[in-house]
Motif scaffolding. Structure first.
Motif, PDB file in Angstrom:
ATOM      1  N   ALA A 180       0.806  -1.227   0.000  1.00 55.86           N
ATOM      2  CA  ALA A 180       0.000   0.000   0.000  1.00 55.86           C
ATOM      3  C   ALA A 180       0.834   1.270   0.000  1.00 55.86           C
ATOM      4  N   HIS A 181       2.027   1.218   0.539  1.00 51.60           N
ATOM      5  CA  HIS A 181       2.851   2.428   0.615  1.00 51.60           C
ATOM      6  C   HIS A 181       3.753   2.584  -0.603  1.00 51.60           C
ATOM      7  N   GLU A 182       3.709   1.621  -1.535  1.00 54.74           N
ATOM      8  CA  GLU A 182       4.671   1.622  -2.635  1.00 54.74           C
ATOM      9  C   GLU A 182       4.113   2.226  -3.922  1.00 54.74           C
ATOM     10  N   ARG A 183       2.892   1.797  -4.311  1.00 55.35           N
ATOM     11  CA  ARG A 183       2.391   2.181  -5.638  1.00 55.35           C
ATOM     12  C   ARG A 183       0.869   2.054  -5.659  1.00 55.35           C
ATOM     13  N   PRO A 184       0.201   2.657  -6.630  1.00 57.35           N
ATOM     14  CA  PRO A 184      -1.255   2.522  -6.727  1.00 57.35           C
ATOM     15  C   PRO A 184      -1.635   1.108  -7.131  1.00 57.35           C
ATOM     16  N   GLN A 185      -2.751   0.612  -6.579  1.00 54.21           N
ATOM     17  CA  GLN A 185      -3.207  -0.734  -6.914  1.00 54.21           C
ATOM     18  C   GLN A 185      -4.711  -0.851  -6.651  1.00 54.21           C
ATOM     19  N   LEU A 186      -5.318  -1.744  -7.420  1.00 55.48           N
ATOM     20  CA  LEU A 186      -6.749  -2.017  -7.303  1.00 55.48           C
ATOM     21  C   LEU A 186      -6.936  -3.503  -7.085  1.00 55.48           C
ATOM     22  N   GLY A 187      -7.805  -3.852  -6.141  1.00 49.82           N
ATOM     23  CA  GLY A 187      -8.143  -5.249  -5.907  1.00 49.82           C
ATOM     24  C   GLY A 187      -9.650  -5.440  -5.980  1.00 49.82           C
ATOM     25  N   VAL A 188     -10.068  -6.585  -6.492  1.00 50.62           N
ATOM     26  CA  VAL A 188     -11.491  -6.924  -6.588  1.00 50.62           C
ATOM     27  C   VAL A 188     -11.711  -8.243  -5.864  1.00 50.62           C
ATOM     28  N   SER A 235      -0.217   7.543 -13.124  1.00 47.46           N
ATOM     29  CA  SER A 235       0.607   8.563 -13.778  1.00 47.46           C
ATOM     30  C   SER A 235       1.409   9.369 -12.767  1.00 47.46           C
ATOM     31  N   SER A 236       0.781   9.669 -11.625  1.00 43.04           N
ATOM     32  CA  SER A 236       1.448  10.492 -10.613  1.00 43.04           C
ATOM     33  C   SER A 236       2.162   9.665  -9.548  1.00 43.04           C
ATOM     34  N   ARG A 237       2.052   8.332  -9.667  1.00 43.59           N
ATOM     35  CA  ARG A 237       2.657   7.403  -8.706  1.00 43.59           C
ATOM     36  C   ARG A 237       2.136   7.630  -7.286  1.00 43.59           C
ATOM     37  N   ALA A 238       0.883   7.996  -7.195  1.00 46.33           N
ATOM     38  CA  ALA A 238       0.262   8.181  -5.879  1.00 46.33           C
ATOM     39  C   ALA A 238      -0.065   6.818  -5.279  1.00 46.33           C
ATOM     40  N   PRO A 239       0.441   6.514  -4.085  1.00 48.04           N
ATOM     41  CA  PRO A 239       0.253   5.171  -3.496  1.00 48.04           C
ATOM     42  C   PRO A 239      -1.143   4.978  -2.909  1.00 48.04           C
ATOM     43  N   VAL A 240      -2.109   4.709  -3.784  1.00 48.78           N
ATOM     44  CA  VAL A 240      -3.495   4.486  -3.368  1.00 48.78           C
ATOM     45  C   VAL A 240      -3.839   3.012  -3.571  1.00 48.78           C
ATOM     46  N   SER A 241      -4.350   2.366  -2.539  1.00 44.36           N
ATOM     47  CA  SER A 241      -4.708   0.943  -2.616  1.00 44.36           C
ATOM     48  C   SER A 241      -6.198   0.794  -2.339  1.00 44.36           C
ATOM     49  N   LEU A 242      -6.961   0.467  -3.376  1.00 44.21           N
ATOM     50  CA  LEU A 242      -8.419   0.387  -3.276  1.00 44.21           C
ATOM     51  C   LEU A 242      -8.884  -1.043  -3.483  1.00 44.21           C
ATOM     52  N   LEU A 243      -9.701  -1.519  -2.547  1.00 41.21           N
ATOM     53  CA  LEU A 243     -10.323  -2.841  -2.660  1.00 41.21           C
ATOM     54  C   LEU A 243     -11.820  -2.671  -2.873  1.00 41.21           C
ATOM     55  N   LEU A 244     -12.351  -3.265  -3.937  1.00 37.91           N
ATOM     56  CA  LEU A 244     -13.783  -3.298  -4.197  1.00 37.91           C
ATOM     57  C   LEU A 244     -14.278  -4.707  -3.894  1.00 37.91           C
ATOM     58  N   CYS A 245     -15.290  -4.804  -3.057  1.00 32.21           N
ATOM     59  CA  CYS A 245     -15.771  -6.105  -2.601  1.00 32.21           C
ATOM     60  C   CYS A 245     -17.270  -6.199  -2.855  1.00 32.21           C
ATOM     61  N   GLY A 246     -17.760  -7.386  -3.230  1.00 34.03           N
ATOM     62  CA  GLY A 246     -19.192  -7.511  -3.477  1.00 34.03           C
ATOM     63  C   GLY A 246     -19.651  -8.938  -3.596  1.00 34.03           C
ATOM     64  N   SER A 247     -20.958  -9.131  -3.391  1.00 30.65           N
ATOM     65  CA  SER A 247     -21.560 -10.465  -3.395  1.00 30.65           C
ATOM     66  C   SER A 247     -22.366 -10.763  -4.651  1.00 30.65           C
ATOM     67  N   ALA A 248     -22.780  -9.739  -5.367  1.00 28.35           N
ATOM     68  CA  ALA A 248     -23.540  -9.972  -6.602  1.00 28.35           C
ATOM     69  C   ALA A 248     -22.556 -10.450  -7.666  1.00 28.35           C
ATOM     70  N   SER A 254      -4.660  -5.520  -9.711  1.00 28.14           N
ATOM     71  CA  SER A 254      -3.498  -6.350  -9.395  1.00 28.14           C
ATOM     72  C   SER A 254      -3.876  -7.495  -8.465  1.00 28.14           C
ATOM     73  N   LEU A 255      -5.141  -7.526  -8.045  1.00 28.32           N
ATOM     74  CA  LEU A 255      -5.634  -8.610  -7.198  1.00 28.32           C
ATOM     75  C   LEU A 255      -7.073  -8.903  -7.584  1.00 28.32           C
ATOM     76  N   GLU A 256      -7.354 -10.154  -7.882  1.00 28.65           N
ATOM     77  CA  GLU A 256      -8.729 -10.604  -8.137  1.00 28.65           C
ATOM     78  C   GLU A 256      -8.938 -11.871  -7.321  1.00 28.65           C
ATOM     79  N   LEU A 257      -9.710 -11.771  -6.278  1.00 31.20           N
ATOM     80  CA  LEU A 257      -9.837 -12.843  -5.302  1.00 31.20           C
ATOM     81  C   LEU A 257     -11.296 -13.263  -5.190  1.00 31.20           C
ATOM     82  N   VAL A 258     -11.553 -14.548  -5.325  1.00 36.79           N
ATOM     83  CA  VAL A 258     -12.893 -15.095  -5.134  1.00 36.79           C
ATOM     84  C   VAL A 258     -12.907 -15.891  -3.836  1.00 36.79           C
TER      85      VAL A 258
END
Length: 481
Positions: free
Chosen positions: A25-33, A137-150, A169-173
């Motif tokens: 989380a402190h290194e680079r932007p990332q998205l997880g689902v 683009s700006s190398r802002a270290p944002v780590s967002l997790l989107l979670c859902g049941s549908a 960068s993460l897709e977890l079932v």
């Protein structure tokens, strides 16, 4: 690696990936689902992650866009220790502020039950995509997790031309527990009781809470346990199978979907069989089958011996139990007649619920371990035609070795499964005949094991038969080390 909280049972694989996500989380932007059917413990996991890391957690609810924005604003203001209340006029403003807070805190940001938000605000995935791209683009270290049941919604977030495709960068079932782990979770040591219980509640962790931690005390208690839990209108489990379908976003005419599930639960697994059962044309139910597949309530399995032929199966054991035991006598159950309904339904449970369910468990057993000499490439079921005898042989468990280009497909094992019958030499002979027919078709069966799976034992003569592997309940549920 974050230490997994003791209150989380198992989920080692899921926690390892979430922990690694948080560590970046402190290194680079990332998205997880993160997705998974309801009651599997997704919220439990992501809440624990946010708590352990000091991250942001927002659990969405069914609400209008305006109310959701207000709830989100309050949660973000509280997390950011804002001196003045945050009020956003749109999700465009809200997500921009979320990313600013995330870049500053460098902790995971969790939005749970994301489909509730995207349903009333369809532009939300595109807004998140834009902000993710800006963060990259700006190398802002944002780590967002989107979670859902549908599942139909979550499955589409990263597919095709969806805005977020290629950003994660993460897709977890998060899946139900497999059957041995489910027995451990329910604190059941008797293999037969483990199969029976799994045929009702499957591997969904929340169902233990739904029955107030009521566990069958033994085989003699199973019938009473069914009556005082899943068949009791006073327990949350009683209506759960209906809710599983109605909570899916793409389900409109729930009556028709219930009929499709009933058809499959009753053993009508082909598209034509389903259509005939519910009184529709096969072409008219394609959409409904696709929705149920996308929702992970149905799965389509290929007949491993007949190209182009497939069969549908119900994914969730509780739905099969509901369709075969509860739905036909729903009125009586609501009036508290559980005992009468269960006495009438026990034969259907044995033949149409526990029998097919035990077959599925045997295929799972063959799939996860190298029980036939090496890791399998494909495991399924199929029908072998016997033209000379004008008959067909149903093979319940078929295990193939990994395919090698240019070489005949190698069959590791052919299996016969019976829950309530002792297997005999006759069953072994059927498998032997199937092996001969497959050899004539050009498959490599030189090392094929003939496997007999039984929940009721084996005939003494079969025990002395060479070349036949006998697999009983104690093999499916090996003692824990």
């Amino acid at each position: 690696m974050l230490d997994k909280p003791e209150r989380i049972f198992d989920r080692e694989f899921e926690w390892r990936h979430l922990s690694a996500f948080a560590g970046r989380a402190h290194e680079r932007p990332q998205l997880g689902v993160i997705s998974g059917r309801r009651r599997q413990g997704k919220t439990f996991l992501v809440e624990a992650l946010a708590r352990e890391t000091g991250g942001f957690y927002f659990g969405a609810t069914e609400a209008t866009e305006t109310e959701s924005l207000r709830l989100f604003s309050d949660a973000l203001a509280d997390y950011a220790d804002a001196q003045v209340p945050m009020r956003f006029a749109s999700w465009d403003e809200a997500i921009r502020q979320l990313f600013l807070v995330g870049a500053d805190r460098r902790r995971p940001l969790v939005i749970d039950e994301f489909p509730y938000l995207s349903k009333v605000s369809p532009a939300l995935p595109s807004i998140i995509q834009r902000e993710i791209d800006r963060a990259v683009s700006s190398r802002a270290p944002v780590s967002l997790l989107l979670c859902g049941s549908a599942m139909s919604v979550m499955g589409g977030l990263l597919s095709g031309s969806a805005p977020l495709r290629g950003r994660a960068s993460l897709e977890l079932v998060v899946r139900p527990f497999d059957y041995p782990l489910a027995a451990r979770y329910w604190r059941i040591d008797d293999p037969r009781l483990g199969v029976l219980t799994h045929a009702v509640v499957g591997g969904t962790p929340a169902y233990l809470r739904f029955v107030n931690d009521d566990i069958p005390a033994g085989l003699d208690d199973f019938d009473d346990w069914v009556q005082r839990t899943v068949l009791d209108p006073g327990t949350p489990l009683f209506r759960e199978a209906r809710y599983l379908l109605e909570e899916e976003a793409d389900v409109r005419d729930s009556a028709l979907y219930h009929s499709v599930l009933a058809a499959v639960a009753a053993g009508n697994g082909t598209r034509g069989g389903i259509a005939g059962y519910i009184g529709r044309k096969a072409a008219d139910i394609g959409h409904h089958l696709n929705v149920l597949e996308d929702s992970c309530l149905l799965r389509k399995e290929a007949d491993v011996f007949r190209q182009g032929r497939s069969i549908y199966r119900v994914c969730e054991p509780l739905i099969t139990f509901y369709q075969m035991v509860m739905r036909p006598q729903w009125g009586l159950l609501e009036s508290g007649r559980a005992r009468s309904v269960w006495l009438d339904a026990r034969t259907r449970f044995r033949d149409q619920v526990i029998g097919p369910h035990f077959e599925q468990l045997c295929r799972e057993f063959a799939r996860v371990e190298p029980v036939f000499g090496e890791l399998p490439g494909e495991v399924g079921a199929g029908v072998v035609a016997d033209p000379s005898r004008r008959s067909q042989i149903q093979v319940d468990v078929v295990v193939f070795a990994p395919a090698v280009p240019g070489q005949p497909h190698r069959v590791l094992a052919l299996g016969e499964v019976k829950w309530g019958k002792r297997l005999t030499l006759e069953h072994a002979a059927r498998l032997q005949r199937a092996r001969e027919l497959l050899a004539a078709k050009g498959l490599d069966v030189r090392d094929t094991v003939l496997a007999c799976f039984s929940g009721a034992g084996f005939d003494p003569a079969l025990r002395t038969e060479s070349g036949v592997r006998l697999i009983g309940l104690e093999d499916l549920y090996p003692p824990r080390a």
